[in-house]
Each structure stands twice: as C-alpha cells, then as structure tokens.
Enzyme design. Structure first.
Site, PDB file in Angstrom:
ATOM      1  N   ASN A  85       0.793  -1.151  -0.141  1.00 13.45           N
ATOM      2  CA  ASN A  85      -0.091   0.008   0.114  1.00 13.45           C
ATOM      3  C   ASN A  85       1.008   1.289  -0.004  1.00 13.45           C
ATOM      4  O   ASN A  85       2.000   1.240   0.355  1.00 13.45           O
ATOM      5  CB  ASN A  85      -0.826  -0.049   1.346  1.00 13.45           C
ATOM      6  N   HIS A 110       5.834  -0.697  -2.869  1.00  7.99           N
ATOM      7  CA  HIS A 110       5.240  -0.087  -4.141  1.00  7.99           C
ATOM      8  C   HIS A 110       5.203   1.688  -3.969  1.00  7.99           C
ATOM      9  O   HIS A 110       4.563   2.223  -4.683  1.00  7.99           O
ATOM     10  CB  HIS A 110       3.728  -0.567  -4.399  1.00  7.99           C
ATOM     11  N   GLY A 170      -4.948  -8.837   3.730  1.00  2.71           N
ATOM     12  CA  GLY A 170      -5.689  -8.172   2.782  1.00  2.71           C
ATOM     13  C   GLY A 170      -5.004  -8.075   1.534  1.00  2.71           C
ATOM     14  O   GLY A 170      -5.043  -6.846   0.870  1.00  2.71           O
ATOM     15  N   ASN A 225      -8.001 -12.676   5.463  1.00  4.88           N
ATOM     16  CA  ASN A 225      -8.785 -12.226   3.967  1.00  4.88           C
ATOM     17  C   ASN A 225     -10.218 -12.269   4.023  1.00  4.88           C
ATOM     18  O   ASN A 225     -10.419 -13.375   4.784  1.00  4.88           O
ATOM     19  CB  ASN A 225      -8.058 -12.895   2.809  1.00  4.88           C
TER      20      ASN A 225
HETATM   21  P1  OAD Z   1      -6.075  -6.343  -4.211  1.00  2.20           P
HETATM   22  O1  OAD Z   1      -7.182  -5.357  -4.681  1.00  2.20           O
HETATM   23  O2  OAD Z   1      -5.717  -7.284  -5.489  1.00  2.20           O
HETATM   24  O3  OAD Z   1      -6.784  -7.227  -3.363  1.00  2.20           O
HETATM   25  C1  OAD Z   1      -7.157  -6.873  -1.977  1.00  2.20           C
HETATM   26  C2  OAD Z   1      -7.636  -8.012  -1.236  1.00  2.20           C
HETATM   27  O4  OAD Z   1      -8.013  -7.623   0.092  1.00  2.20           O
HETATM   28  C3  OAD Z   1      -8.724  -9.227  -1.806  1.00  2.20           C
HETATM   29  O5  OAD Z   1      -8.159 -10.401  -1.732  1.00  2.20           O
HETATM   30  C4  OAD Z   1      -9.742  -9.107  -0.876  1.00  2.20           C
HETATM   31  O6  OAD Z   1     -10.519 -10.346  -0.647  1.00  2.20           O
HETATM   32  C5  OAD Z   1      -9.032  -8.552   0.468  1.00  2.20           C
HETATM   33  N1  OAD Z   1     -10.041  -7.707   1.308  1.00  2.20           N
HETATM   34  C6  OAD Z   1     -10.772  -6.875   0.945  1.00  2.20           C
HETATM   35  N2  OAD Z   1     -11.419  -6.162   1.810  1.00  2.20           N
HETATM   36  C7  OAD Z   1     -11.018  -6.608   3.100  1.00  2.20           C
HETATM   37  C8  OAD Z   1     -10.803  -6.464   4.516  1.00  2.20           C
HETATM   38  N3  OAD Z   1     -12.002  -5.619   5.007  1.00  2.20           N
HETATM   39  N4  OAD Z   1     -10.304  -7.133   5.215  1.00  2.20           N
HETATM   40  C9  OAD Z   1      -9.388  -8.405   4.751  1.00  2.20           C
HETATM   41  N5  OAD Z   1      -9.150  -8.497   3.365  1.00  2.20           N
HETATM   42  C10 OAD Z   1      -9.882  -7.839   2.731  1.00  2.20           C
HETATM   43  O7  OAD Z   1      -5.082  -5.430  -3.459  1.00  2.20           O
HETATM   44  P2  OAD Z   1      -3.542  -5.923  -3.298  1.00  2.20           P
HETATM   45  O8  OAD Z   1      -3.265  -7.497  -3.088  1.00  2.20           O
HETATM   46  O9  OAD Z   1      -2.922  -5.029  -2.342  1.00  2.20           O
HETATM   47  O10 OAD Z   1      -0.072  -2.515  -7.344  1.00  2.20           O
HETATM   48  O11 OAD Z   1      -3.012  -5.424  -4.896  1.00  2.20           O
HETATM   49  C11 OAD Z   1      -1.472  -5.928  -5.002  1.00  2.20           C
HETATM   50  C12 OAD Z   1      -1.038  -4.659  -6.082  1.00  2.20           C
HETATM   51  O12 OAD Z   1      -1.823  -4.620  -7.308  1.00  2.20           O
HETATM   52  C13 OAD Z   1      -1.189  -3.343  -5.678  1.00  2.20           C
HETATM   53  O13 OAD Z   1      -0.221  -2.641  -4.739  1.00  2.20           O
HETATM   54  C14 OAD Z   1      -1.500  -2.223  -7.033  1.00  2.20           C
HETATM   55  C15 OAD Z   1      -2.111  -3.313  -7.786  1.00  2.20           C
HETATM   56  O14 OAD Z   1      -2.347  -3.217  -8.928  1.00  2.20           O
HETATM   57  C16 OAD Z   1       0.556  -1.365  -8.119  1.00  2.20           C
HETATM   58  O15 OAD Z   1      -0.238  -0.289  -8.280  1.00  2.20           O
HETATM   59  C17 OAD Z   1       1.797  -1.377  -8.722  1.00  2.20           C
END
Ligand code: OAD
Length: 250
Positions: free
Chosen positions: A103, A120, A188, A214
């Site tokens: 994040n 990132h 998350g 998650n």
């Molecule tokens: P994602 O948006 O891909 O995934 C978010 C995750 O959080 C999902 O698996 C959801 O199920 C989970 N989630 C949502 N709400 C939640 C809650 N209240 N409690 C627990 N879990 C929850 O986000 P990232 O995995 O961080 O990169 O994405 C990785 C990267 O992809 C980001 O840093 C960004 C993006 O494109 C860049 O911009 C370079």
C-alpha cells in the site's frame, strides 16, 4: 473463526520474529477502495490506461485528472483502522518486527509501526520530473492539472507504476525479512501481483508459519498458508490482539 484466531494468537506469542505482508484489503475499513474485486479501482479504471508508467509519461494530465486526484482526496483523509492499530500493538509487544506493504497510503506509519517497507512506494510525496524537487502530496495544489513544480516540471507521485521496477533495496530488505522470520501474517492481499506475492513463499520455504487474513481464499491459501482466517482485517486484528494480551496477562 474464533478457534483460528486463538491458534494464531498462540503462534504469535511464541514467535520471536514475525513479519506482516499487507495489501489493499487492510485499508478498506479506512475507506480506501481495493484494486480488484467488487468496488475495486480496476473495475472502473483500466490499469494499463491509468496506472502504467507509459500512460503517465504519455499523458500525465489524464492520469492526474482521473486517478491521482481521486486517490489524493481519499488518502489525504484516511486514518488507520483497527487492523493497522493491531499491527502497531504487535510491534510494541515486541512480536512484529517488520511490515512489508504493497500500500502507498502511509497508514501503517500513522498507526505507529516504525519498520515499514513500502514495496510499491508511497503516495505521501511527489517528485518533480524535471528538477527532482520533492513536495508533500498534501501540499500539492490541484487547482491546475497536472500540478507543477516551481521549475515548471510535472509532479509524479513516488509510487511504483506498472512497468516500473521495485527499488532493489526494498526487494532485498523484504526478501531478507521473509527469510529471517518465523511467522508471516499475510493480510488483505489478493497475492497475485509479483514480486510481492513471492514474499510469503520465500518465508514458507525458509520454515516460517504463514497465517493469512482475508475476506476470501487466494492462490496463496491453497499453496502456502498454514491457515486462513476469513474475515475483515480490522475485526480479526482486534480479536487477535485482545487474545494475545490475555495470553501475556496484560
Ligand atoms: P487487491 O485489490 O488485489 O486485493 C485486495 C484483497 O483484500 C482481496 O484479496 C480481498 O479479498 C481482500 N480484502 C478486501 N477487503 C478486506 C477486508 N476488509 N479485510 C481483509 N481483506 C480484505 O490488492 P493488493 O493485493 O494489495 O500495485 O494488490 C496488489 C497490487 O496490485 C497493488 O499494490 C497495486 C495493484 O495493482 C500497483 O499499483 C503497482
């Protein structure tokens, strides 16, 4: 779910070097939308059109106007939720050593964690593409888009865009932390974006326990997680830290 949280609390109390890998899901309860899934940013914006470095270089005004301006409005006003606060408490208790976060919102530092690897980059600062001058995002005047430095150059957030390299020092420090930890909390993240998604695998191969938190199962859950606690990060961390304090008689 309670049983799993109690199991995780026991693991963490025994841990001498825990690390956390966090993703957008940990900040959802702070009002910041995730990238994927329902309500995710990539549902509304094509990342290749708005989050790729080539798109930014080609038309910074468009990327600022559509995506960065909106992110600034949301992140400027976001505050840590119970999940960020829970991780700060785990650091104070001497359990959690390092957070590796995908994040860019700065909420872990705002909550009080002191060793945060911003895999990132961060959204807190902007850098002029001409003279390299840095300016706090909060102080950037978005009356003109794209915002410009005094020298006339355009500001770019210090975030890693798609197509940009992860700074090698962040990658190296994250890998070292993963190799050294005995427990990794993966909170998350959809665990699909490389190279961040390999961090838990490195930890697992080096013998660490992988505890995933998650709302839903991810590719990691099947491959590497010792167990997954399905629930909202803020609620899970609140119960988890309460149980840890009970075990430690605090
Ligand atoms: P994602 O948006 O891909 O995934 C978010 C995750 O959080 C999902 O698996 C959801 O199920 C989970 N989630 C949502 N709400 C939640 C809650 N209240 N409690 C627990 N879990 C929850 O986000 P990232 O995995 O961080 O990169 O994405 C990785 C990267 O992809 C980001 O840093 C960004 C993006 O494109 C860049 O911009 C370079």
């Amino acid at each position: 779910m309670k049983d799993l949280i109690h199991r995780a609390a026991g693991d963490l109390v025994r841990s001498t070097n825990a690390v956390a890998l966090t993703g957008a899901g940990i900040s959802v309860e702070s009002g910041i939308p995730p990238f994927r899934g329902k309500g995710g940013l990539w549902e509304r914006f094509d990342p290749m059109e708005y989050a790729h470095i080539d798109a930014f270089m080609k038309n910074p005004a468009k990327v600022w106007d559509v995506l960065i301006k909106e992110m600034k409005g949301i992140i400027d006003n976001a505050r840590p939720n119970n999940a960020h606060k829970g991780l700060a408490k785990l650091e104070k208790l001497g359990i959690l050593k390092t957070i590796i976060t995908q994040n860019v919102d700065g909420l872990h530092q705002m909550a009080g964690n002191t060793d945060v690897i911003e895999f990132h980059g961060n959204f807190a600062w902007q850098r002029c593409m001409e003279c390299n001058n840095r300016c706090e995002t909060k102080k950037i005047d978005i009356g003109q888009i794209p915002p410009r430095c005094e020298c006339g150059g355009i500001y770019k957030p210090e975030c890693i865009f798609f197509g940009e390299m992860i700074p090698p020092q962040y990658l190296r420090r994250s890998e070292m932390a993963a190799l050294a930890c005995d427990t990794i909390l993966v909170i998350g993240t959809s665990a699909g974006v490389q190279p961040a998604a390999t961090i838990p695998l490195i930890a697992k191969q080096a013998g660490a326990k992988v505890i995933e938190i998650n709302l839903e199962r991810t590719p990691l859950s099947k491959e590497s997680s010792d167990y997954i606690i399905l629930g909202k990060a803020g609620e899970v961390l609140k119960t988890l830290t309460t149980e840890i304090e009970r075990l430690l008689n605090i």
